[in-house]
Design an enzyme around this catalytic site. Sequence first.
Site, PDB file in Angstrom:
ATOM      1  N   GLN A 165       0.031  -9.999  -6.059  1.00  0.00           N
ATOM      2  CA  GLN A 165      -0.464 -11.388  -6.085  1.00  0.00           C
ATOM      3  C   GLN A 165       0.231 -12.226  -7.151  1.00  0.00           C
ATOM      4  OE1 GLN A 165      -2.346 -12.597  -3.780  1.00  0.00           O
ATOM      5  NE2 GLN A 165      -3.240 -10.788  -2.825  1.00  0.00           N
ATOM      6  N   THR A 190       0.843  -1.196   0.000  1.00  0.00           N
ATOM      7  CA  THR A 190       0.000   0.000   0.000  1.00  0.00           C
ATOM      8  C   THR A 190       0.883   1.253   0.000  1.00  0.00           C
ATOM      9  OG1 THR A 190      -1.749  -1.176   1.157  1.00  0.00           O
ATOM     10  CG2 THR A 190      -1.819   1.215   1.287  1.00  0.00           C
ATOM     11  N   SER A 222       4.621  -7.061  -1.971  1.00  0.00           N
ATOM     12  CA  SER A 222       4.346  -7.137  -0.534  1.00  0.00           C
ATOM     13  C   SER A 222       4.957  -8.402   0.054  1.00  0.00           C
ATOM     14  CB  SER A 222       2.828  -7.145  -0.330  1.00  0.00           C
ATOM     15  OG  SER A 222       2.532  -7.338   1.036  1.00  0.00           O
ATOM     16  N   ASN A 277      -6.542  -9.773  -6.932  1.00  0.00           N
ATOM     17  CA  ASN A 277      -6.532 -10.464  -5.639  1.00  0.00           C
ATOM     18  C   ASN A 277      -7.841 -11.166  -5.320  1.00  0.00           C
ATOM     19  OD1 ASN A 277      -7.057  -7.509  -5.526  1.00  0.00           O
ATOM     20  ND2 ASN A 277      -7.783  -8.012  -3.487  1.00  0.00           N
ATOM     21  N   THR A 308      14.984   5.306   9.114  1.00  0.00           N
ATOM     22  CA  THR A 308      16.127   4.408   9.300  1.00  0.00           C
ATOM     23  C   THR A 308      15.878   3.072   8.602  1.00  0.00           C
ATOM     24  OG1 THR A 308      16.585   5.456  11.409  1.00  0.00           O
ATOM     25  CG2 THR A 308      17.557   3.276  11.058  1.00  0.00           C
ATOM     26  N   CYS A 328     -20.938  -7.458   5.916  1.00  0.00           N
ATOM     27  CA  CYS A 328     -22.173  -6.788   6.336  1.00  0.00           C
ATOM     28  C   CYS A 328     -21.839  -5.737   7.369  1.00  0.00           C
ATOM     29  CB  CYS A 328     -23.127  -7.788   6.973  1.00  0.00           C
ATOM     30  SG  CYS A 328     -23.688  -9.017   5.815  1.00  0.00           S
ATOM     31  N   HIS A 370       4.323  -9.909   3.038  1.00  0.00           N
ATOM     32  CA  HIS A 370       3.479 -10.869   3.781  1.00  0.00           C
ATOM     33  C   HIS A 370       2.616 -11.750   2.885  1.00  0.00           C
ATOM     34  CE1 HIS A 370      -0.623  -8.930   3.887  1.00  0.00           C
ATOM     35  NE2 HIS A 370       0.084  -7.848   3.591  1.00  0.00           N
TER      36      HIS A 370
HETATM   37  N1  PLP Z   1      -2.472  -5.035  -3.963  1.00  0.00           N
HETATM   38  C1  PLP Z   1      -3.049  -6.246  -3.962  1.00  0.00           C
HETATM   39  C2  PLP Z   1      -3.452  -6.869  -5.260  1.00  0.00           C
HETATM   40  C3  PLP Z   1      -3.277  -6.900  -2.744  1.00  0.00           C
HETATM   41  O1  PLP Z   1      -3.876  -8.104  -2.745  1.00  0.00           O
HETATM   42  C4  PLP Z   1      -2.897  -6.268  -1.540  1.00  0.00           C
HETATM   43  C5  PLP Z   1      -3.197  -6.904  -0.243  1.00  0.00           C
HETATM   44  O2  PLP Z   1      -4.288  -7.379  -0.011  1.00  0.00           O
HETATM   45  C6  PLP Z   1      -2.281  -5.015  -1.615  1.00  0.00           C
HETATM   46  C7  PLP Z   1      -2.080  -4.432  -2.827  1.00  0.00           C
HETATM   47  C8  PLP Z   1      -1.823  -4.319  -0.361  1.00  0.00           C
HETATM   48  O3  PLP Z   1      -0.762  -5.013   0.212  1.00  0.00           O
HETATM   49  P1  PLP Z   1      -0.220  -4.648   1.669  1.00  0.00           P
HETATM   50  O4  PLP Z   1      -1.034  -5.412   2.643  1.00  0.00           O
HETATM   51  O5  PLP Z   1       1.217  -5.092   1.649  1.00  0.00           O
HETATM   52  O6  PLP Z   1      -0.333  -3.182   1.830  1.00  0.00           O
END
Ligand code: PLP
Length: 379
Positions: free
Chosen positions: A181, A71, A201, A151, A239, A324, A203
């Site tokens: 992804q 992000t 990303s 995603n 840093t 929801c 994670h």
């Molecule tokens: N872009 C896509 C296609 C994603 O699936 C995600 C996470 O869900 C992001 C961006 C954002 O990633 P991050 O959690 O590293 O900010």
Amino acid sequence: MIYFDNSATTFVSDSVRAKLQELTEDSVSANPGALHKLGNRAIEVYEGIRRETASLLGAKPEEIFFTSCATESANTAIKGYMSRNKRAGNAVISTRTEHKATLECLDYLAKLGYEIRYLKVGMDGKPTAESLEEELGKGDVALACFTLVNNETGAVLPFEAISKTIKAKSPSTAIYLDCVQALGKMPIDLSSLGADMCSFSGHKIHSIKGNGVLYVRKGVRIDPLILGGGQQDGMRSGTQSPVLAGAFLAALKEVSEGIAESRARIDEINSYLRKELSERGAKILSPDDALPYVLNVSFEGFESETMLHCLEIYDIYVSTVSACSAKQKKVSYVLLEMGVDRKTAANAVRLSFSRHNTMDEAKEFIKCVDAIYDQFLVK
Ligand code: PLP
């Protein structure tokens, strides 16, 4: 436990855990900006990580910047490019199926007075060639923002064709590509990809949370999002963290190996689930040619959240993009944009796999779906 929610996040791999241990030793924990020899050691380690990361992605070290997440990478690329290149044009093209990390940046730009032109997307989740030509044809396009693998559905962008069209029709348009992804699931070589800026990303590839990468092709100028001490060539102050960068690299190394073999196994799992679920009346919403790591499926008679919690009873974890709130039911904007009807979209669940999932898990999943149908489906 069956964890089919790997597009949301992945579990930390052993090699990442080992790297964290190694890079939190005192000997490498000094400030990489410090002038003493401990600082020199830390910056050496950090720059080594940057070089290796760049090499695995097909980039030059000076094109790689470590961020906190994709992000942040998206915000830096999109806002930073438009801020720095004011004379490049007043329009941005994209689609409404992007991740919020992109869409919110585009909304922000719209508020500043930029024109955001959204291309039409087909049932296959891909922007149509006609709408790309049409929007580019209107001229003044500074930036194009796309996602390589969606995603929610796994839809794969025909990026080669798109970048070819952009380069032919509007050569001055820069391209930002969300590769979150796609990383580790398809080969990515930034030197030949044709994107000017990309986000990644940690994670999502079995690293810990808190680390991402921004690629900015050499020669592309952008304003930094985060100002401060001028670290990372002034592109991203703060840093430097050899620990977070090292965790990203350890994960990247692991997922860069055996991409084709993993893909073949996940293809088998995906095909099996598509067949078994379709036979039970579920609707497959991921396009036929989607990357097999994501399978979006709508279970008639079960709202998304209900199915998620039914599966949870069996220790199976998936996700829903329909949530929801107190009054309003939110349905996936991606599915609606692709032309999926609201009722089908409201029952959609996303299964997402990592290279560590197995066929046995897929078979167990189907058994549990059968049990859920038996127990909860109102006939
Ligand atoms: N872009 C896509 C296609 C994603 O699936 C995600 C996470 O869900 C992001 C961006 C954002 O990633 P991050 O959690 O590293 O900010």
